[in-house]
Design a protein around this motif. Structure first.
Motif, PDB file in Angstrom:
ATOM      1  N   MET A  13       0.851  -1.190   0.000  1.00  0.00           N
ATOM      2  CA  MET A  13       0.000   0.000   0.000  1.00  0.00           C
ATOM      3  C   MET A  13       0.885   1.238   0.000  1.00  0.00           C
ATOM      4  O   MET A  13       1.713   1.418   0.899  1.00  0.00           O
ATOM      5  CB  MET A  13      -0.904   0.003   1.229  1.00  0.00           C
ATOM      6  N   LEU A  14       0.731   2.060  -1.029  1.00  0.00           N
ATOM      7  CA  LEU A  14       1.547   3.258  -1.168  1.00  0.00           C
ATOM      8  C   LEU A  14       0.659   4.498  -1.167  1.00  0.00           C
ATOM      9  O   LEU A  14      -0.288   4.599  -1.943  1.00  0.00           O
ATOM     10  CB  LEU A  14       2.330   3.195  -2.487  1.00  0.00           C
ATOM     11  N   ILE A  15       0.947   5.442  -0.274  1.00  0.00           N
ATOM     12  CA  ILE A  15       0.242   6.723  -0.258  1.00  0.00           C
ATOM     13  C   ILE A  15       1.227   7.801  -0.695  1.00  0.00           C
ATOM     14  O   ILE A  15       2.308   7.944  -0.127  1.00  0.00           O
ATOM     15  CB  ILE A  15      -0.330   7.039   1.134  1.00  0.00           C
ATOM     16  N   ARG A  16       0.828   8.552  -1.732  1.00  0.00           N
ATOM     17  CA  ARG A  16       1.711   9.580  -2.247  1.00  0.00           C
ATOM     18  C   ARG A  16       0.999  10.932  -2.265  1.00  0.00           C
ATOM     19  O   ARG A  16      -0.226  11.003  -2.302  1.00  0.00           O
ATOM     20  CB  ARG A  16       2.207   9.218  -3.649  1.00  0.00           C
ATOM     21  N   GLY A  17       1.780  11.980  -2.277  1.00  0.00           N
ATOM     22  CA  GLY A  17       1.231  13.332  -2.267  1.00  0.00           C
ATOM     23  C   GLY A  17       2.309  14.297  -1.847  1.00  0.00           C
ATOM     24  O   GLY A  17       3.419  13.907  -1.473  1.00  0.00           O
ATOM     25  N   CYS A  18       1.999  15.591  -1.881  1.00  0.00           N
ATOM     26  CA  CYS A  18       3.010  16.595  -1.563  1.00  0.00           C
ATOM     27  C   CYS A  18       3.336  16.607  -0.070  1.00  0.00           C
ATOM     28  O   CYS A  18       2.694  15.933   0.734  1.00  0.00           O
ATOM     29  CB  CYS A  18       2.563  17.979  -2.040  1.00  0.00           C
ATOM     30  N   ARG A  19       4.318  17.359   0.282  1.00  0.00           N
ATOM     31  CA  ARG A  19       4.789  17.464   1.670  1.00  0.00           C
ATOM     32  C   ARG A  19       3.687  17.941   2.611  1.00  0.00           C
ATOM     33  O   ARG A  19       2.839  18.742   2.245  1.00  0.00           O
ATOM     34  CB  ARG A  19       5.942  18.456   1.751  1.00  0.00           C
ATOM     35  N   GLN A  20       3.752  17.440   3.848  1.00  0.00           N
ATOM     36  CA  GLN A  20       2.993  18.004   4.971  1.00  0.00           C
ATOM     37  C   GLN A  20       1.473  17.882   4.824  1.00  0.00           C
ATOM     38  O   GLN A  20       0.738  18.720   5.355  1.00  0.00           O
ATOM     39  CB  GLN A  20       3.368  19.483   5.163  1.00  0.00           C
ATOM     40  N   ILE A  21       0.982  16.840   4.131  1.00  0.00           N
ATOM     41  CA  ILE A  21      -0.467  16.694   4.020  1.00  0.00           C
ATOM     42  C   ILE A  21      -1.023  15.584   4.907  1.00  0.00           C
ATOM     43  O   ILE A  21      -2.222  15.287   4.844  1.00  0.00           O
ATOM     44  CB  ILE A  21      -0.916  16.464   2.563  1.00  0.00           C
ATOM     45  N   GLY A  22      -0.167  14.954   5.724  1.00  0.00           N
ATOM     46  CA  GLY A  22      -0.656  13.980   6.688  1.00  0.00           C
ATOM     47  C   GLY A  22      -0.555  12.535   6.248  1.00  0.00           C
ATOM     48  O   GLY A  22      -1.241  11.670   6.810  1.00  0.00           O
ATOM     49  N   LYS A  23       0.312  12.220   5.290  1.00  0.00           N
ATOM     50  CA  LYS A  23       0.452  10.832   4.825  1.00  0.00           C
ATOM     51  C   LYS A  23       0.921   9.928   5.951  1.00  0.00           C
ATOM     52  O   LYS A  23       0.365   8.843   6.172  1.00  0.00           O
ATOM     53  CB  LYS A  23       1.433  10.773   3.655  1.00  0.00           C
ATOM     54  N   THR A  24       1.963  10.362   6.655  1.00  0.00           N
ATOM     55  CA  THR A  24       2.507   9.552   7.749  1.00  0.00           C
ATOM     56  C   THR A  24       1.461   9.349   8.834  1.00  0.00           C
ATOM     57  O   THR A  24       1.290   8.238   9.359  1.00  0.00           O
ATOM     58  CB  THR A  24       3.758  10.231   8.337  1.00  0.00           C
ATOM     59  N   TYR A  25       0.751  10.407   9.178  1.00  0.00           N
ATOM     60  CA  TYR A  25      -0.262  10.316  10.238  1.00  0.00           C
ATOM     61  C   TYR A  25      -1.332   9.295   9.888  1.00  0.00           C
ATOM     62  O   TYR A  25      -1.714   8.466  10.727  1.00  0.00           O
ATOM     63  CB  TYR A  25      -0.895  11.689  10.456  1.00  0.00           C
ATOM     64  N   ILE A  26      -1.841   9.342   8.654  1.00  0.00           N
ATOM     65  CA  ILE A  26      -2.956   8.481   8.289  1.00  0.00           C
ATOM     66  C   ILE A  26      -2.545   7.017   8.282  1.00  0.00           C
ATOM     67  O   ILE A  26      -3.318   6.127   8.664  1.00  0.00           O
ATOM     68  CB  ILE A  26      -3.555   8.907   6.922  1.00  0.00           C
ATOM     69  N   LEU A 116       7.753  12.846  -3.069  1.00  0.00           N
ATOM     70  CA  LEU A 116       8.283  13.226  -4.377  1.00  0.00           C
ATOM     71  C   LEU A 116       8.411  12.011  -5.292  1.00  0.00           C
ATOM     72  O   LEU A 116       9.358  11.891  -6.071  1.00  0.00           O
ATOM     73  CB  LEU A 116       9.641  13.907  -4.208  1.00  0.00           C
ATOM     74  N   LEU A 117       7.441  11.120  -5.200  1.00  0.00           N
ATOM     75  CA  LEU A 117       7.508   9.896  -5.989  1.00  0.00           C
ATOM     76  C   LEU A 117       7.407  10.177  -7.477  1.00  0.00           C
ATOM     77  O   LEU A 117       8.005   9.488  -8.293  1.00  0.00           O
ATOM     78  CB  LEU A 117       6.392   8.934  -5.557  1.00  0.00           C
ATOM     79  N   GLY A 118       6.621  11.188  -7.846  1.00  0.00           N
ATOM     80  CA  GLY A 118       6.520  11.541  -9.255  1.00  0.00           C
ATOM     81  C   GLY A 118       7.858  11.977  -9.811  1.00  0.00           C
ATOM     82  O   GLY A 118       8.211  11.672 -10.953  1.00  0.00           O
ATOM     83  N   VAL A 119       8.637  12.705  -9.007  1.00  0.00           N
ATOM     84  CA  VAL A 119       9.971  13.121  -9.420  1.00  0.00           C
ATOM     85  C   VAL A 119      10.882  11.907  -9.522  1.00  0.00           C
ATOM     86  O   VAL A 119      11.665  11.757 -10.469  1.00  0.00           O
ATOM     87  CB  VAL A 119      10.554  14.137  -8.409  1.00  0.00           C
ATOM     88  N   GLU A 216       9.392  26.747   2.918  1.00  0.00           N
ATOM     89  CA  GLU A 216      10.828  26.549   3.052  1.00  0.00           C
ATOM     90  C   GLU A 216      11.201  25.087   2.823  1.00  0.00           C
ATOM     91  O   GLU A 216      12.209  24.777   2.173  1.00  0.00           O
ATOM     92  CB  GLU A 216      11.280  26.986   4.453  1.00  0.00           C
ATOM     93  N   LEU A 217      10.365  24.164   3.316  1.00  0.00           N
ATOM     94  CA  LEU A 217      10.603  22.731   3.093  1.00  0.00           C
ATOM     95  C   LEU A 217      10.545  22.391   1.609  1.00  0.00           C
ATOM     96  O   LEU A 217      11.314  21.558   1.121  1.00  0.00           O
ATOM     97  CB  LEU A 217       9.565  21.898   3.846  1.00  0.00           C
ATOM     98  N   ILE A 218       9.613  23.022   0.901  1.00  0.00           N
ATOM     99  CA  ILE A 218       9.506  22.796  -0.545  1.00  0.00           C
ATOM    100  C   ILE A 218      10.810  23.214  -1.220  1.00  0.00           C
ATOM    101  O   ILE A 218      11.324  22.508  -2.097  1.00  0.00           O
ATOM    102  CB  ILE A 218       8.316  23.580  -1.125  1.00  0.00           C
TER     103      ILE A 218
END
Length: 463
Positions: A13-26, A116-119, A216-218
């Motif tokens: 199961m892979l969850i992808r998306g931009c920084r700081q949107i709560g992937k780790t939390y979910i 940054l999986l798309g990158v 800044e993280l971006i």
């Protein structure tokens, strides 16, 4: 994810998306609620674990054994109820390429997340495990989730959804207050840290600091996951977006990034693709005609660019603009922010972003969307000019679309031309693109009975 867990032969199961949107939390929340044992590694921090994947002499089973040995509670492994979570997997391409093999081992459910999986896909080529991995794209919090965070839970937002879907007027008091909250959502955005802070403190100055930190993280990601001069080009592309959206013609133009000769698509095109692959921007392409199939009428090199979060858009604009948006300053140009948030709402619901702008004409539509087979023209009106000549023309004169929707400061109604009117937040309660509007087949028994009846009487001779 619950349906995925019930499958007997699971992929990773892979969850992808931009920084700081709560992937780790979910993922952590799901694992803690559904598994008796788990182990987690952040591959940006645990270089030793990342090195295991880079050792081509080690099998997936051996790598898993090393990870289990590393766990402080390795004696508590429960077969069938244990999970491994690889966070920030974009920092180790070998781990990403191994997701299928890790799942095939069968002892654990395997979770991964990355920003940054798309990158990173550009570097993997034929090693990508896509097709052997369940992928969930995650987006910043939408307006309904913002309302939940503010204390307006599903038991209340269900009323708004019912009014929008059934085209019923919303209670005026509720409409006024929810519209105010929507404007606050515009400036806070959907990054969980910003939303949580605003919900608890309602202090936008604090939110602004959080959004600046995320910005800044971006920038740090661009430094880490790009090469050479491209880092500067990525930063320049990103910072040009507010200016591009504020222009009457919102078509993205490379000349607005840098005016020197030769600084066009060849220089900035790869940087723009990096931002898109990183999930930070959405591209909205022009179509030659608002007709189905839209894909065949899409113009690849003519497009608008929206930021994936309006909060980040606010952080990239001038200070103190938030007051003009929340307070509805009649002299301020808030159209870019409003159009951006509608683009985000549509994209988070799975819709492809397209717009229509006729050459050598003032005819133009903000969004052309295929909503369950209905080619829909959608206009966003947030300022003093509430007229929608283009929308009316497309719908009633040229008749190339089957639905026309106007989003503005107002209630739900359908006018004499058949144009559907919704409040600006209305699109946030539309159905997802994945939801089917096909009714189930309920006539199979009667159909077979009819065949049997004719077979015993006058079924036509096929010879």
């Amino acid at each position: 994810m619950s349906a995925w867990r019930a499958e007997p032969l699971k992929k990773s199961m892979l969850i992808r998306g931009c920084r700081q949107i709560g992937k780790t939390y979910i993922i952590r929340d799901f694992i803690s609620s559904n598994y008796e044992w788990s182990i987690e590694f952040n591959l940006e921090e645990r270089k030793d674990i990342a090195e295991l994947f880079k050792n081509k002499d080690l099998s997936a089973s051996t790598i898993i054994d090393h990870m289990i040995f590393d766990a402080p509670n390795n004696n508590a492994v429960v077969p069938g109820s244990s999970a491994i979570f690889l966070d920030e997997i974009q920092s180790c391409t070998e781990a990403y390429a191994s997701l299928k093999a890790l799942a095939d081992d069968g002892r654990f459910d395997v979770f991964a997340s990355g920003s940054l999986l798309g990158v990173m896909l550009d570097d993997l080529q034929d090693q990508s495990p896509l097709g052997y991995v369940n992928v969930i794209d995650m987006y910043p919090m939408d307006f309904e989730e913002f309302l939940w965070a503010m204390g307006i839970g599903p038991e209340y937002t269900g009323y708004l959804r019912k009014c929008i879907l059934e085209r019923e007027r919303i209670d005026e008091f509720i409409l006024t207050k929810v519209s105010d909250l929507f404007r606050r959502y515009l400036v806070v955005g959907g990054m969980p840290a910003a939303v949580s802070d605003y919900a608890s403190r309602q202090d936008y100055s604090s939110v602004r600091h959080i959004l600046n930190d995320i910005s800044e993280l971006i920038g740090q990601d661009a430094q880490r996951y790009s090469k050479g001069a491209q880092r500067m080009y990525i930063d320049a592309c990103l910072k040009s977006i507010p200016e591009q959206l504020s222009k009457p013609n919102k078509k993205f133009q490379y000349i607005h990034i840098e005016k020197r000769k030769g600084a066009g698509k060849k220089v900035y095109g790869p940087a723009l693709m990096w931002l898109r692959n990183a999930g930070l921007i959405y591209q909205c392409n022009n179509v030659t005609e608002p007709l189905s199939p839209l894909r065949e009428r899409t113009i690849p090199d003519v497009f608008k660019v929206y930021l994936a979060d309006t909060g980040i858009l606010m952080a990239l604009t001038e200070d103190n603009i938030e007051g003009t948006i929340v307070n509805r300053d009649p002299l301020a140009n808030n159209g870019m922010v409003m159009e951006n948030v509608i683009a985000c709402a549509l994209r988070s619901k799975g819709y492809v972003l397209r717009y229509y702008e006729k050459s050598n004409s003032t005819l133009g539509i903000d969004f052309i969307v295929n909503i369950h087979g209905n080619i829909t023209a959608m206009e966003v009106k947030s300022g003093k000019n509430k007229k929608s000549k283009s929308l009316r023309t497309i719908y009633t004169t040229t008749r190339t679309v089957s639905r026309a929707i106007k989003l503005s400061e107002g209630n739900v109604f359908t006018d004499e031309n058949g144009v559907e009117h919704y409040p600006l937040f209305g699109i946030c309660f539309f159905p997802d693109s994945s939801e089917s509007n096909l009714n189930p087949v309920d006539y199979m028994d009667s159909l077979k009975e009819r065949f049997r009846m004719l077979e015993g009487n006058d079924m036509p001779n096929r010879e």
